[in-house]
Design a protein around this motif. Structure first.
Motif, PDB file in Angstrom:
ATOM      1  N   ILE A   1       0.821  -1.210   0.000  1.00 51.34           N
ATOM      2  CA  ILE A   1       0.000   0.000   0.000  1.00 51.34           C
ATOM      3  C   ILE A   1       0.858   1.264   0.000  1.00 51.34           C
ATOM      4  O   ILE A   1       0.560   2.230  -0.711  1.00 51.34           O
ATOM      5  N   MET A   2       1.937   1.252   0.782  1.00 51.38           N
ATOM      6  CA  MET A   2       2.778   2.450   0.940  1.00 51.38           C
ATOM      7  C   MET A   2       3.572   2.736  -0.328  1.00 51.38           C
ATOM      8  O   MET A   2       4.026   1.811  -0.999  1.00 51.38           O
ATOM      9  N   PRO A   3       3.773   4.013  -0.642  1.00 52.34           N
ATOM     10  CA  PRO A   3       4.625   4.343  -1.790  1.00 52.34           C
ATOM     11  C   PRO A   3       6.090   4.066  -1.461  1.00 52.34           C
ATOM     12  O   PRO A   3       6.476   3.956  -0.300  1.00 52.34           O
ATOM     13  N   ASP A   4       6.896   3.969  -2.498  1.00 48.58           N
ATOM     14  CA  ASP A   4       8.321   3.697  -2.339  1.00 48.58           C
ATOM     15  C   ASP A   4       9.037   4.990  -1.934  1.00 48.58           C
ATOM     16  O   ASP A   4       8.957   6.004  -2.622  1.00 48.58           O
ATOM     17  N   PHE A   5       9.736   4.939  -0.803  1.00 52.15           N
ATOM     18  CA  PHE A   5      10.475   6.092  -0.314  1.00 52.15           C
ATOM     19  C   PHE A   5      11.979   5.907  -0.514  1.00 52.15           C
ATOM     20  O   PHE A   5      12.778   6.479   0.212  1.00 52.15           O
ATOM     21  N   GLY A   6      12.359   5.097  -1.459  1.00 54.30           N
ATOM     22  CA  GLY A   6      13.776   4.842  -1.685  1.00 54.30           C
ATOM     23  C   GLY A   6      14.300   3.837  -0.683  1.00 54.30           C
ATOM     24  O   GLY A   6      13.804   2.732  -0.575  1.00 54.30           O
ATOM     25  N   GLY A   7      15.313   4.222   0.061  1.00 52.35           N
ATOM     26  CA  GLY A   7      15.929   3.315   1.021  1.00 52.35           C
ATOM     27  C   GLY A   7      15.287   3.332   2.393  1.00 52.35           C
ATOM     28  O   GLY A   7      15.742   2.638   3.302  1.00 52.35           O
ATOM     29  N   ILE A   8      14.220   4.112   2.557  1.00 53.13           N
ATOM     30  CA  ILE A   8      13.571   4.225   3.863  1.00 53.13           C
ATOM     31  C   ILE A   8      12.347   3.322   3.884  1.00 53.13           C
ATOM     32  O   ILE A   8      11.459   3.436   3.043  1.00 53.13           O
ATOM     33  N   ASP A   9      12.291   2.428   4.871  1.00 46.13           N
ATOM     34  CA  ASP A   9      11.153   1.531   5.032  1.00 46.13           C
ATOM     35  C   ASP A   9      10.345   1.999   6.232  1.00 46.13           C
ATOM     36  O   ASP A   9      10.797   1.908   7.376  1.00 46.13           O
ATOM     37  N   LEU A  10       9.160   2.496   5.969  1.00 50.83           N
ATOM     38  CA  LEU A  10       8.305   3.008   7.030  1.00 50.83           C
ATOM     39  C   LEU A  10       7.274   1.990   7.508  1.00 50.83           C
ATOM     40  O   LEU A  10       6.458   2.302   8.375  1.00 50.83           O
ATOM     41  N   SER A  11       7.307   0.786   6.967  1.00 47.82           N
ATOM     42  CA  SER A  11       6.318  -0.210   7.358  1.00 47.82           C
ATOM     43  C   SER A  11       6.402  -0.603   8.840  1.00 47.82           C
ATOM     44  O   SER A  11       5.352  -0.836   9.448  1.00 47.82           O
ATOM     45  N   PRO A  12       7.586  -0.678   9.480  1.00 49.59           N
ATOM     46  CA  PRO A  12       7.576  -0.957  10.924  1.00 49.59           C
ATOM     47  C   PRO A  12       6.873   0.133  11.729  1.00 49.59           C
ATOM     48  O   PRO A  12       6.136  -0.168  12.675  1.00 49.59           O
ATOM     49  N   MET A  13       7.063   1.393  11.343  1.00 49.38           N
ATOM     50  CA  MET A  13       6.410   2.481  12.057  1.00 49.38           C
ATOM     51  C   MET A  13       4.890   2.404  11.886  1.00 49.38           C
ATOM     52  O   MET A  13       4.139   2.599  12.843  1.00 49.38           O
ATOM     53  N   VAL A  14       4.439   2.097  10.678  1.00 55.56           N
ATOM     54  CA  VAL A  14       3.003   1.971  10.429  1.00 55.56           C
ATOM     55  C   VAL A  14       2.433   0.817  11.243  1.00 55.56           C
ATOM     56  O   VAL A  14       1.364   0.936  11.846  1.00 55.56           O
ATOM     57  N   LEU A  15       3.151  -0.301  11.295  1.00 53.57           N
ATOM     58  CA  LEU A  15       2.679  -1.450  12.058  1.00 53.57           C
ATOM     59  C   LEU A  15       2.634  -1.149  13.557  1.00 53.57           C
ATOM     60  O   LEU A  15       1.699  -1.553  14.249  1.00 53.57           O
ATOM     61  N   ILE A  16       3.609  -0.410  14.065  1.00 51.88           N
ATOM     62  CA  ILE A  16       3.599  -0.032  15.481  1.00 51.88           C
ATOM     63  C   ILE A  16       2.409   0.886  15.771  1.00 51.88           C
ATOM     64  O   ILE A  16       1.732   0.726  16.797  1.00 51.88           O
ATOM     65  N   ILE A  17       2.113   1.805  14.874  1.00 52.63           N
ATOM     66  CA  ILE A  17       0.954   2.676  15.060  1.00 52.63           C
ATOM     67  C   ILE A  17      -0.334   1.857  15.044  1.00 52.63           C
ATOM     68  O   ILE A  17      -1.235   2.079  15.863  1.00 52.63           O
ATOM     69  N   LEU A  18      -0.431   0.888  14.139  1.00 52.95           N
ATOM     70  CA  LEU A  18      -1.606   0.022  14.096  1.00 52.95           C
ATOM     71  C   LEU A  18      -1.750  -0.806  15.369  1.00 52.95           C
ATOM     72  O   LEU A  18      -2.865  -1.011  15.861  1.00 52.95           O
ATOM     73  N   ILE A  19      -0.634  -1.274  15.920  1.00 51.14           N
ATOM     74  CA  ILE A  19      -0.679  -2.027  17.180  1.00 51.14           C
ATOM     75  C   ILE A  19      -1.182  -1.133  18.301  1.00 51.14           C
ATOM     76  O   ILE A  19      -2.022  -1.557  19.117  1.00 51.14           O
ATOM     77  N   MET A  20      -0.704   0.101  18.354  1.00 55.01           N
ATOM     78  CA  MET A  20      -1.162   1.027  19.396  1.00 55.01           C
ATOM     79  C   MET A  20      -2.650   1.333  19.261  1.00 55.01           C
ATOM     80  O   MET A  20      -3.377   1.401  20.256  1.00 55.01           O
ATOM     81  N   ILE A  21      -3.110   1.525  18.041  1.00 53.16           N
ATOM     82  CA  ILE A  21      -4.540   1.765  17.811  1.00 53.16           C
ATOM     83  C   ILE A  21      -5.351   0.552  18.250  1.00 53.16           C
ATOM     84  O   ILE A  21      -6.381   0.686  18.921  1.00 53.16           O
ATOM     85  N   LEU A  22      -4.899  -0.639  17.880  1.00 48.44           N
ATOM     86  CA  LEU A  22      -5.605  -1.858  18.263  1.00 48.44           C
ATOM     87  C   LEU A  22      -5.641  -2.035  19.777  1.00 48.44           C
ATOM     88  O   LEU A  22      -6.657  -2.443  20.338  1.00 48.44           O
ATOM     89  N   GLN A  23      -4.552  -1.685  20.466  1.00 43.51           N
ATOM     90  CA  GLN A  23      -4.545  -1.771  21.922  1.00 43.51           C
ATOM     91  C   GLN A  23      -5.552  -0.813  22.535  1.00 43.51           C
ATOM     92  O   GLN A  23      -6.244  -1.159  23.494  1.00 43.51           O
TER      93      GLN A  23
END
Length: 101
Positions: A63-85
């Protein structure tokens, strides 16, 4: 019964949170050469953490656009975990005060 169910869910989400943090830190140390990449223990640990987090990152990376060498998927997953909690905490509070006491 519901208290135990919510406690188990919170515990699993917390463990997943710390696995993600460990995987991110270990990948940074691996990339910057702080950890010896030829060590079989380190390589096995990185591989195990990648196998745990890879299936969770894959839908986010699609889903996320390509940011080159930066992978933001862990940050998105951590935010989703916090929302779910927080959602689980709200549901648990609606079910009764004995869930988290």
């Amino acid at each position: 019964m519901t208290a135990a169910f919510f406690d188990i869910l919170f515990l699993l989400l917390n463990v997943l949170f710390y696995i993600i943090i460990a995987q991110v830190i270990l990948s940074w140390l691996f990339v910057f050469g702080v950890i010896n990449p030829s060590s079989s223990f380190v390589r096995g640990l990185v591989d195990a953490l990648d196998r745990i987090t890879g299936p969770l990152y894959r839908p986010i990376r699609k889903i996320m656009p390509d940011f080159g060498g930066i992978d933001l998927s862990p940050m998105v997953l951590i935010i989703l975990i916090m929302i779910l909690q927080r959602v689980l905490a709200g549901v648990a509070m609606e079910l009764g005060p004995t869930v988290f006491s």
